[in-house]
Scaffold this motif. Structure first.
Motif, PDB file in Angstrom:
ATOM      1  N   GLY A  15     -52.291 -25.490 -43.647  1.00 57.38           N
ATOM      2  CA  GLY A  15     -51.958 -24.525 -42.810  1.00 57.38           C
ATOM      3  C   GLY A  15     -51.681 -23.176 -42.899  1.00 57.38           C
ATOM      4  O   GLY A  15     -52.932 -22.330 -42.974  1.00 57.38           O
ATOM      5  N   HIS A  16     -50.553 -22.713 -43.167  1.00 55.40           N
ATOM      6  CA  HIS A  16     -50.253 -21.389 -43.214  1.00 55.40           C
ATOM      7  C   HIS A  16     -50.569 -20.588 -44.664  1.00 55.40           C
ATOM      8  O   HIS A  16     -50.183 -19.384 -44.753  1.00 55.40           O
ATOM      9  N   MET A  17     -50.912 -21.354 -45.252  1.00 56.03           N
ATOM     10  CA  MET A  17     -51.416 -20.700 -46.768  1.00 56.03           C
ATOM     11  C   MET A  17     -52.389 -19.683 -46.788  1.00 56.03           C
ATOM     12  O   MET A  17     -53.453 -19.807 -45.739  1.00 56.03           O
ATOM     13  N   PRO A  18     -52.651 -18.690 -47.449  1.00 54.92           N
ATOM     14  CA  PRO A  18     -53.780 -17.720 -47.180  1.00 54.92           C
ATOM     15  C   PRO A  18     -55.130 -18.552 -47.543  1.00 54.92           C
ATOM     16  O   PRO A  18     -55.462 -19.427 -48.087  1.00 54.92           O
ATOM     17  N   TYR A  19     -56.040 -17.800 -46.595  1.00 54.97           N
ATOM     18  CA  TYR A  19     -57.383 -18.634 -46.640  1.00 54.97           C
ATOM     19  C   TYR A  19     -58.183 -18.756 -48.109  1.00 54.97           C
ATOM     20  O   TYR A  19     -58.531 -19.819 -48.102  1.00 54.97           O
ATOM     21  N   GLY A  20     -57.916 -18.008 -48.880  1.00 51.70           N
ATOM     22  CA  GLY A  20     -58.520 -17.956 -50.287  1.00 51.70           C
ATOM     23  C   GLY A  20     -58.036 -19.131 -50.718  1.00 51.70           C
ATOM     24  O   GLY A  20     -58.836 -19.753 -51.611  1.00 51.70           O
ATOM     25  N   ASP A  21     -56.667 -19.367 -51.024  1.00 50.03           N
ATOM     26  CA  ASP A  21     -55.973 -20.355 -51.595  1.00 50.03           C
ATOM     27  C   ASP A  21     -56.328 -21.849 -50.775  1.00 50.03           C
ATOM     28  O   ASP A  21     -56.614 -22.809 -51.781  1.00 50.03           O
ATOM     29  N   VAL A  22     -56.540 -21.906 -49.774  1.00 52.75           N
ATOM     30  CA  VAL A  22     -56.854 -23.309 -49.108  1.00 52.75           C
ATOM     31  C   VAL A  22     -58.252 -23.348 -49.443  1.00 52.75           C
ATOM     32  O   VAL A  22     -58.735 -24.658 -49.725  1.00 52.75           O
ATOM     33  N   LYS A  23     -59.356 -22.398 -49.435  1.00 46.47           N
ATOM     34  CA  LYS A  23     -60.529 -22.728 -49.746  1.00 46.47           C
ATOM     35  C   LYS A  23     -60.718 -23.263 -51.283  1.00 46.47           C
ATOM     36  O   LYS A  23     -61.522 -24.230 -51.619  1.00 46.47           O
TER      37      LYS A  23
END
Lengths: 189, 111
Positions: A15-23
Motif C-alpha cells: 500500500g502506502h510504501m513509496p512507488y520505487g520501493d514497491v516496484k
C-alpha cells in the motif's frame, strides 16, 4: 494462488510504501517465481512456500520502519542546532513557488466546483422546462443535451474526488518536507 | 520456535550464508528455509534491510537461462558485523543453555 494473484495481493498489502520501493520488492519476488518455474515447480507451489503475502508485506514494512528510525536517530545525533540556510530556503521557496502552486491548484479545484454547480443548474433548468411544458417541442435535442451534461457532471465529480484526495495527501507531505528542512536543515534527504 | 526469537537472529543467519560467497535471492531463500522453519519469502525483507544498512551490496549478473539475477555480496562492514555478532550469539547461547540445563538437573538435586 498463482503468480499474478500473489504479486497483486502483495503490492496491495504494501500500500502506502513509496512507488520505487514497491516496484523493487515486486521485482525481487517476481524473480523468485521465475527461478522456481525454471526448476519445474508450479506457480501455486511457489506461492505457498513464499508464505502469506500479508505477512510478507508486514515484514517488508517493519524493515522500512526500522530504517526510518535509524535515519532519524542518526539525524538527531548529527543535529547541531537550527540551520539558517534551511530556514531561509523554506521562507523563499514558499514565498516565490510553494504557496503559489498550492493556491493555483486550490483555484483549479474551486473552478471545477463552480463548473459542476453550473452544469447541475443547467440540467435542472432544462428538466424544469420539460416538466412544465415550456420546452416540449424541443424534447429530443434537449434529452441529448441533458445526457451530455450528465456525463460532464459524472466526470467532474470523479475529478474532484480524486483531486481533493491527492491535494490533501500532497499538501500533508509538502508540509512535512518543509518542517524537515526547517528543523534539520538542507543537508540530508 | 517462537517467531520473535527467530526474527532477531535471522539477519545474522543470512550474513553467515553470504560469508561463503555471493548468492541470489532464490538460492538464499532455499538455503535458509531448508535449515530453519521459515517461509521462503522471509529472506527478502531481511536482504532489503541488510542492503539499506550497507552490510550487503547488490549487483546484477546474467544467468545462463532467463533474466539477470540480483546477487548479494557481504561488504567489509557486513563481515565485521557478522564476526562480532556471531561471537556474541554463541556466547549467549552457551549461557542460556547452561541456565536451562542446570535448571533441570539443579531442581532434582535440591530434592
Amino acid at each position: 494462488m498463482n503468480k499474478t494473484e500473489y504479486l497483486k495481493s502483495l503490492s496491495n498489502e504494501l500500500g502506502h510504501m513509496p512507488y520505487g520501493d514497491v516496484k523493487d520488492i515486486i521485482q525481487s519476488i517476481e524473480e523468485h517465481f521465475d527461478e522456481g518455474l525454471g526448476e519445474g515447480r508450479s506457480e501455486e507451489e511457489i506461492a505457498a512456500s513464499l508464505g502469506d503475502p500479508k505477512e510478507l508485506a508486514a515484514e517488508f514494512k517493519d524493515g522500512v520502519k526500522f530504517n526510518q528510525i535509524m535515519k532519524k536517530r542518526k539525524r538527531l545525533k548529527d543535529y547541531a542546532g537550527p540551520d539558517g540556510r534551511g530556514r531561509i530556503f523554506v521562507i523563499l521557496f514558499n514565498a516565490f513557488v510553494g504557496i503559489e502552486c498550492w493556491l493555483l491548484l486550490l483555484a483549479a479545484i474551486i473552478a471545477a466546483f463552480c463548473f459542476l454547480a453550473a452544469d447541475l443548474a443547467f440540467i435542472g433548468l432544462i428538466v424544469a422546462g420539460l416538466i412544465t411544458g415550456t420546452l416540449t417541442e424541443f424534447m429530443v435535442p434537449f434529452i441529448f443535451l441533458i445526457l451530455t451534461l450528465a456525463c460532464v457532471a459524472v466526470f467532474l465529480v470523479a475529478l474532484l474526488i480524486l483531486g481533493i484526495k491527492y491535494y490533501a495527501k500532497g499538501l500533508k507531505s509538502y508540509i512535512r518536507w518543509n518542517k524537515n528542512i526547517w528543523n534539520y536543515g538542507l543537508g540530508e534527504d | 520456535m517462537n517467531s520473535q526469537i527467530k526474527k532477531g537472529i535471522l539477519d545474522l543467519c543470512v550474513l553467515a550464508l553470504l560469508e561463503k560467497g555471493d548468492s541470489y535471492g532464490y538460492d538464499l531463500a532455499g538455503s535458509l528455509a531448508r535449515k530453519v522453519e521459515v517461509a521462503d519469502g522471509t529472506v527478502y525483507p531481511i536482504l532489503r534491510k541488510l542492503a539499506s544498512e550497507g552490510v550487503v551490496s547488490t549487483y546484477l549478473q546474467e544467468s545462463q537461462n532467463g533474466p539477470p539475477r540480483k546477487y548479494y555480496h557481504l561488504t567489509d562492514a557486513g563481515r565485521r558485523k557478522l564476526d562480532s555478532e556471531r561471537d556474541e550469539w554463541i556466547k549467549f547461547c552457551g549461557e542460556v543453555n547452561e541456565i536451562l540445563e542446570r535448571g533441570e538437573t539443579g531442581g532434582k538435586a535440591d530434592e
